[in-house]
Design an enzyme around this catalytic site. Structure first.
Site, PDB file in Angstrom:
ATOM      1  CE  LYS A 297      44.363  38.639  32.316  1.00  0.00           C
ATOM      2  NZ  LYS A 297      44.806  37.593  32.097  1.00  0.00           N
TER       3      LYS A 297
ATOM      4  CB  CYS B 225      48.237  40.480  28.676  1.00  0.00           C
ATOM      5  SG  CYS B 225      49.235  38.914  28.237  1.00  0.00           S
TER       6      CYS B 225
HETATM    7  N1  SAJ Z   1      54.035  49.986  30.241  1.00  0.00           N
HETATM    8  C1  SAJ Z   1      53.871  50.852  29.925  1.00  0.00           C
HETATM    9  N2  SAJ Z   1      53.880  51.659  31.460  1.00  0.00           N
HETATM   10  C2  SAJ Z   1      53.552  51.604  32.475  1.00  0.00           C
HETATM   11  C3  SAJ Z   1      53.350  50.431  32.497  1.00  0.00           C
HETATM   12  C4  SAJ Z   1      53.902  49.025  31.210  1.00  0.00           C
HETATM   13  O1  SAJ Z   1      54.030  51.079  29.345  1.00  0.00           O
HETATM   14  O2  SAJ Z   1      53.239  52.226  33.520  1.00  0.00           O
HETATM   15  C5  SAJ Z   1      53.598  48.599  29.080  1.00  0.00           C
HETATM   16  C6  SAJ Z   1      54.886  47.905  29.017  1.00  0.00           C
HETATM   17  O3  SAJ Z   1      56.176  48.548  28.229  1.00  0.00           O
HETATM   18  C7  SAJ Z   1      54.387  46.764  28.142  1.00  0.00           C
HETATM   19  C8  SAJ Z   1      52.731  47.156  28.247  1.00  0.00           C
HETATM   20  O4  SAJ Z   1      53.158  48.461  28.911  1.00  0.00           O
HETATM   21  O5  SAJ Z   1      54.784  47.849  26.517  1.00  0.00           O
HETATM   22  C9  SAJ Z   1      52.138  45.586  29.102  1.00  0.00           C
HETATM   23  O6  SAJ Z   1      53.299  45.677  30.266  1.00  0.00           O
HETATM   24  P1  SAJ Z   1      52.745  45.368  31.761  1.00  0.00           P
HETATM   25  O7  SAJ Z   1      54.491  45.017  32.525  1.00  0.00           O
HETATM   26  O8  SAJ Z   1      51.851  46.106  32.071  1.00  0.00           O
HETATM   27  O9  SAJ Z   1      52.472  43.792  30.916  1.00  0.00           O
HETATM   28  P2  SAJ Z   1      52.706  42.516  30.790  1.00  0.00           P
HETATM   29  O10 SAJ Z   1      51.751  42.676  29.131  1.00  0.00           O
HETATM   30  O11 SAJ Z   1      53.888  41.869  30.990  1.00  0.00           O
HETATM   31  O12 SAJ Z   1      51.005  41.508  31.875  1.00  0.00           O
HETATM   32  C10 SAJ Z   1      49.530  41.540  32.523  1.00  0.00           C
HETATM   33  C11 SAJ Z   1      49.779  42.129  33.699  1.00  0.00           C
HETATM   34  N3  SAJ Z   1      48.531  42.285  33.524  1.00  0.00           N
HETATM   35  C12 SAJ Z   1      47.655  43.465  35.099  1.00  0.00           C
HETATM   36  O13 SAJ Z   1      49.353  43.815  35.660  1.00  0.00           O
HETATM   37  C13 SAJ Z   1      46.900  43.690  35.059  1.00  0.00           C
HETATM   38  C14 SAJ Z   1      49.784  40.614  34.669  1.00  0.00           C
HETATM   39  O14 SAJ Z   1      49.412  40.289  35.301  1.00  0.00           O
HETATM   40  C15 SAJ Z   1      49.160  39.523  33.484  1.00  0.00           C
HETATM   41  O15 SAJ Z   1      49.254  37.988  33.584  1.00  0.00           O
HETATM   42  C16 SAJ Z   1      49.230  39.710  32.141  1.00  0.00           C
HETATM   43  O16 SAJ Z   1      48.850  41.340  31.284  1.00  0.00           O
HETATM   44  C17 SAJ Z   1      48.545  38.608  31.034  1.00  0.00           C
HETATM   45  O17 SAJ Z   1      48.802  37.746  30.697  1.00  0.00           O
HETATM   46  O18 SAJ Z   1      46.959  38.717  30.603  1.00  0.00           O
END
Ligand code: SAJ
Length: 433
Positions: A222, A276
């Site tokens: 994870k 996360c």
């Molecule tokens: N972000 C970027 N650029 C990108 C993708 C995301 O700047 O290309 C930023 C987003 O704006 C945000 C942050 O990253 O600020 C996180 O967003 P996210 O959509 O990547 O992830 P979370 O935090 O909503 O959810 C993540 C997910 N993990 C993965 O995709 C590996 C989700 O599957 C997990 O269950 C969750 O963390 C968790 O609970 O751990």
């Protein structure tokens, strides 16, 4: 009801499940189990949450969760309370925030374990779902066995065994009810029989593949998934700075590079938020500080991006008294109201602190309240997008909410635009700084 999958759980002796922690993960899990005919008792320390769930209401925003909770409560399969009950299986889904030194705060897990211990009779399954550093499942088991020396991990010396497993949640906020069903699931057993029993329980609602391993591998998997994403976002964020310095549009650059069949760069932004991805990689760093160098560097790159954006916003008004800055969006990602660990909030906080003479107009289309971190700043006010842009010297696009698509880009003419998401790249080419 009583589908074959439900019978699979019953076949390993699981008919009642206590879900400890009714937050973003625990409540959806409780609702989906209950919706499939398992008797679920939800446990939470908050009386407000317990009362809301028992009324069939959800205390936060998550699509489709409300109807599932309301249905499960109405049919009598889901009930919430503050006390930990006797049950055949326990799912612990409590927070694991990090402490000031970036190590995990395991006190909520330990509290849950101490509350479960007196209820056990032997033979139960205790699953840790909270995102946790390596060996936390073993630590949770130890807390329970310290309180209950009459129980054991292996049934030796006539002491009945309790089964322990780690099954990390991997659902994306905003898609929780879908991903709970469709995602593959990792199930890590601490002692013999635990992974098999946990698999039977998750089969009640999970249509994805259920992959069995040991508890520590499950814990690390994870953390690794979120660290992988963090490292990739850091790569994009670093590129955004390098590209600007060499006069290249980073979004075009990434789009072109991604045409390579084995390249898939993520998108740069104002930083990484949420509870996360901005947190979990630190648990790997804490587990091996000397060797987790890339993971630490990625965290540092992403954590430094908000100040970089602040410098970009303030540069054109450095010599101007009392400038007006429009900050569009405060959530940690688009189309949600969640502002936890949001880089946009951090940016506005830094602007308000570093330029107390500036007027900062924030636009939050999914929420009516400012986060606590921004309370008490007289120079920060919440307004509509049109009012903010009309008054602004600098317009900073911090979150790419779909609702901002309604903004007439002609209104940006003559403004300094800091577009952290490449949102208006094609519309206002040449204006973005
Ligand atoms: N972000 C970027 N650029 C990108 C993708 C995301 O700047 O290309 C930023 C987003 O704006 C945000 C942050 O990253 O600020 C996180 O967003 P996210 O959509 O990547 O992830 P979370 O935090 O909503 O959810 C993540 C997910 N993990 C993965 O995709 C590996 C989700 O599957 C997990 O269950 C969750 O963390 C968790 O609970 O751990």
């Amino acid at each position: 009801m009583n589908t074959p999958t439900f019978k699979a759980a019953a076949a390993v002796g699981i008919e009642t499940v206590a879900v400890i922690g009714l937050g973003y993960i625990g409540l959806p899990t409780a609702a989906i189990l209950a919706g499939n005919g398992v008797k679920v008792i939800g446990v939470d320390v908050s009386a407000t949450t317990v009362d809301a769930v028992n009324r069939g209401e959800v205390p936060f925003v998550e699509p489709d969760l409300g109807i599932n909770v309301a249905g499960a409560v109405a049919q009598g399969f889901l009930h919430a309370q503050k006390e930990t009950p006797q049950a055949d299986a326990y799912i612990v889904a409590v927070p694991t925030p990090f402490l000031a030194d970036k190590t995990a705060d395991l006190s909520y897990i330990e509290d849950a374990a101490r509350a479960i211990a007196p209820q056990l009779r032997g033979g139960e399954l205790v699953i840790l779902e909270s995102t946790s550093p390596p060996q936390t499942t073993a630590r949770m088991a130890q807390v329970i066995l310290d309180a209950r020396p009459d129980l054991s991990l292996d049934g030796s010396e006539g002491r009945p065994a309790v089964l322990f497993a780690h099954c990390p949640e991997r659902v994306l906020p905003g898609r929780v009810m879908i991903e709970l069903v469709t995602n593959d699931r990792i199930v890590g057993g601490l002692n013999p029989g635990a992974a098999t029993a946990a698999t039977a329980l998750y089969k009640v609602f999970c249509l994805g593949e259920i992959l069995e391993t040991d508890a520590t591998t499950a814990e690390l998997s994870k953390l690794v998934e979120n660290a992988y994403r963090d490292v990739n976002i850091a790569f994009a964020n670093e590129l955004s700075i390098v590209s600007k310095n060499v006069g290249v549009d980073v979004w075009e650059l990434i789009e072109l590079a991604n045409h390579h069949p084995r390249v898939n760069i993520l998108q740069p932004g104002p930083g990484v938020g949420g509870h996360c991805i901005a947190v979990d990689p630190w648990f790997i760093v804490a587990a091996d500080p000397e060797n987790a160098r890339l993971i630490r560097a990625a965290r540092e790159v992403n954590d430094s991006k908000p100040q970089y954006v602040v410098d970009d916003i303030l540069a054109p008004v450095a010599d101007q008294d009392s400038p007006t800055i429009a900050a569009l969006g405060l959530a940690f990602k688009p189309n949600i109201d969640d502002m936890r660990e949001s880089p946009a909030v951090d940016i506005v906080h830094k602007l308000a602190t570093q330029r107390p003479d500036a007027k900062i107009l924030v636009v939050t289309p999914h929420s009516n309240v400012l986060p606590k971190k921004l309370e008490g700043f007289p120079n920060v006010t919440s307004v509509t997008a049109n009012d903010a842009i009309a008054a602004a010297d600098v317009v900073a696009l911090l979150v790419d909410h779909d609702k901002f698509r309604k903004i007439d880009t002609a209104s940006l003419a003559g403004k300094h635009v800091v577009d952290t998401r490449g949102f208006w790249r094609t519309d206002v080419a040449g204006q973005a700084s």
